[in-house]
Scaffold this active site. Structure first.
Site, PDB file in Angstrom:
ATOM      1  N   HIS A   1       0.832  16.540 -20.554  1.00 56.26           N
ATOM      2  CA  HIS A   1       1.834  16.210 -19.431  1.00 56.26           C
ATOM      3  C   HIS A   1       2.983  16.873 -19.811  1.00 56.26           C
ATOM      4  CE1 HIS A   1       3.411  14.556 -15.903  1.00 56.26           C
ATOM      5  NE2 HIS A   1       3.739  13.402 -16.390  1.00 56.26           N
TER       6      HIS A   1
ATOM      7  N   ARG B   1      13.151  14.935 -13.602  1.00 62.34           N
ATOM      8  CA  ARG B   1      11.826  15.982 -13.442  1.00 62.34           C
ATOM      9  C   ARG B   1      12.482  17.574 -12.627  1.00 62.34           C
ATOM     10  NH1 ARG B   1       7.076  13.035 -13.927  1.00 62.34           N
ATOM     11  NH2 ARG B   1       5.988  15.536 -13.588  1.00 62.34           N
TER      12      ARG B   1
ATOM     13  N   GLN C   1       6.820  16.329 -17.535  1.00 60.60           N
ATOM     14  CA  GLN C   1       6.803  15.275 -18.263  1.00 60.60           C
ATOM     15  C   GLN C   1       8.130  15.274 -19.895  1.00 60.60           C
ATOM     16  OE1 GLN C   1       6.978  12.278 -16.435  1.00 60.60           O
ATOM     17  NE2 GLN C   1       8.899  11.869 -18.888  1.00 60.60           N
TER      18      GLN C   1
ATOM     19  N   CYS D   1       8.144   7.036 -19.324  1.00 64.01           N
ATOM     20  CA  CYS D   1       7.682   8.570 -18.250  1.00 64.01           C
ATOM     21  C   CYS D   1       7.488   7.616 -16.517  1.00 64.01           C
ATOM     22  CB  CYS D   1       6.843   8.472 -18.745  1.00 64.01           C
ATOM     23  SG  CYS D   1       5.268   8.766 -18.979  1.00 64.01           S
TER      24      CYS D   1
HETATM   25  N1   CP Z   1       5.635  10.393 -14.461  1.00 67.46           N
HETATM   26  C1   CP Z   1       4.965  10.572 -13.800  1.00 67.46           C
HETATM   27  O1   CP Z   1       4.534  11.343 -13.572  1.00 67.46           O
HETATM   28  O2   CP Z   1       4.805  10.272 -12.968  1.00 67.46           O
HETATM   29  P1   CP Z   1       3.940  10.114 -11.517  1.00 67.46           P
HETATM   30  O3   CP Z   1       2.404   9.739 -12.135  1.00 67.46           O
HETATM   31  O4   CP Z   1       4.402   9.447 -10.686  1.00 67.46           O
HETATM   32  O5   CP Z   1       3.797  11.325 -11.023  1.00 67.46           O
HETATM   33  N1  NVA Z   2      -0.355   8.561 -19.974  1.00 66.56           N
HETATM   34  C1  NVA Z   2      -0.239   8.254 -17.839  1.00 66.56           C
HETATM   35  C2  NVA Z   2       1.063   8.256 -17.918  1.00 66.56           C
HETATM   36  C3  NVA Z   2       1.229   9.120 -16.495  1.00 66.56           C
HETATM   37  C4  NVA Z   2       2.173   9.539 -15.836  1.00 66.56           C
HETATM   38  C5  NVA Z   2      -0.678   8.356 -17.406  1.00 66.56           C
HETATM   39  O1  NVA Z   2      -1.554   9.584 -17.556  1.00 66.56           O
HETATM   40  O2  NVA Z   2      -1.629   7.709 -16.608  1.00 66.56           O
END
Ligand code: CP
Ligand code: NVA
Length: 309
Positions: free
Chosen positions: A133, A296, A136, A268
């Site tokens: 990610h 973000r 993030q 996050c």
């Molecule tokens: N932190 C994050 O990526 O949140 P969302 O899943 O809401 O995009």
């Molecule tokens: N680790 C989490 C992050 C969400 C933003 C997921 O992948 O669901």
């Protein structure tokens, strides 16, 4: 410095140097404080946002970021595309590249994202995969810089599941020279391949990466305490059976007390209040989660500016 991101995919932080990441973070802070003014690299351009998993922050912040830079965002869930009926990611990427100037994609495997990017002729940005990610992590490092005024000499503690968010934070910290501790229950450590990759970055940057089972070791004197959900999107329901194993990894008042007095607590989001973090801590004075969520947007304005500028 040459802008390596211009016209390129952003699938992971791996290809970027510490200097390139820092430049992006500084630009994000500048854009947050001064606004984009006349900078409209996306004017008369359209960017597709494809979400094969749910999203609040990433979807909305990218939609607004594209608009701020003068562009038009089209948002699709997999149900809105033939992708949901089995059209391949490669064919989807090939076709959408004929209409659009860029794609922001949230999907499952990193290989699925890479296949889509490989077939697309426009830049593809990773909006989360099972493996990483990176958007993030950019916003997170920007937030640490804002709160601490520096990225050097910090102890960064990640406590919980060794997941996609942990992987991208490890890449960011090890490239940026940060001392990172990752505390996970046995069996939930980050993937060995990513740990090895990050140990390589740490060797050249002077960072360190400690993987431990005791959350207290990670939290002790930490400048940053970070957590994420214990079960990620796309993980089997059976993963919920593992929740008991995470009980000692909750960020609560007692864990915060182990860290430095001026610790910043990060998540996050979305949070499962009462699981990986207590409401008291998430809503408390040490929490940076809401600024982190805001960032973000700013980090992605900087990223899109670098890719499309
Ligand atoms: N932190 C994050 O990526 O949140 P969302 O899943 O809401 O995009
Ligand atoms: N680790 C989490 C992050 C969400 C933003 C997921 O992948 O669901």
């Amino acid at each position: 410095m040459k802008n390596k991101l211009k016209g390129s995919d952003f699938l992971t932080l791996a290809p970027l140097s510490a200097e390139e990441i820092e430049a992006l973070l500084e630009e994000a802070v500048r854009l947050k404080n001064d606004g984009v003014r006349g900078f409209k690299p996306l004017s008369n351009r359209a960017v597709g946002l494809i979400f094969e998993k749910p999203s609040t922050r990433t979807r909305v912040s990218f939609e607004v970021a594209v608009q701020r830079l003068g562009g038009h965002a089209l948002v699709f869930s997999d149900r809105d595309l033939q992708l949901g009926r089995g059209e391949t990611v490669e064919d989807t990427g090939r076709v959408l590249s004929r209409y659009l100037d860029g794609l922001v994609v949230r999907t499952f495997g990193q290989d699925r994202l890479e296949a889509l990017a490989g077939a697309s002729t426009v830049p593809v940005i990773n909006a989360l995969t099972d493996e990483s990610h990176p958007c993030q992590a950019l916003a997170d490092m920007m937030t640490v810089m804002e709160y601490k005024g520096t990225l050097s000499g910090l102890k960064f503690a990640y406590v919980g599941d060794g997941n996609n968010v942990a992987n991208s934070l490890m890449r960011a910290c090890s490239k940026l020279g940060i001392e990172m501790w990752v505390a996970t229950p046995p069996g939930h450590e980050p993937e060995g391949r990513v740990v090895e990759e990050c140990r390589g970055y740490a060797e050249s940057s002077g960072a360190s990466l400690e993987l431990v089972a005791d959350p207290g070791d990670a939290a002790a004197d930490a400048d940053v305490l970070y957590t994420d959900v214990w079960v990620s999107m796309g993980q089997p329901e059976a993963a919920a059976d593992a929740l008991g194993r995470f009980r000692d990894y909750r960020i609560d008042r007692e864990m915060v007390a182990l860290a430095r007095e001026d610790v910043m607590v990060m998540h996050c989001l979305p949070a499962h209040r009462g699981q990986e973090i207590t409401s008291e801590v998430l809503d408390g004075s040490r929490s940076a989660a809401w600024d982190q969520a805001e960032n973000r947007l700013h980090a992605q304005v900087a990223l899109l500016g670098a890719v499309f500028g």
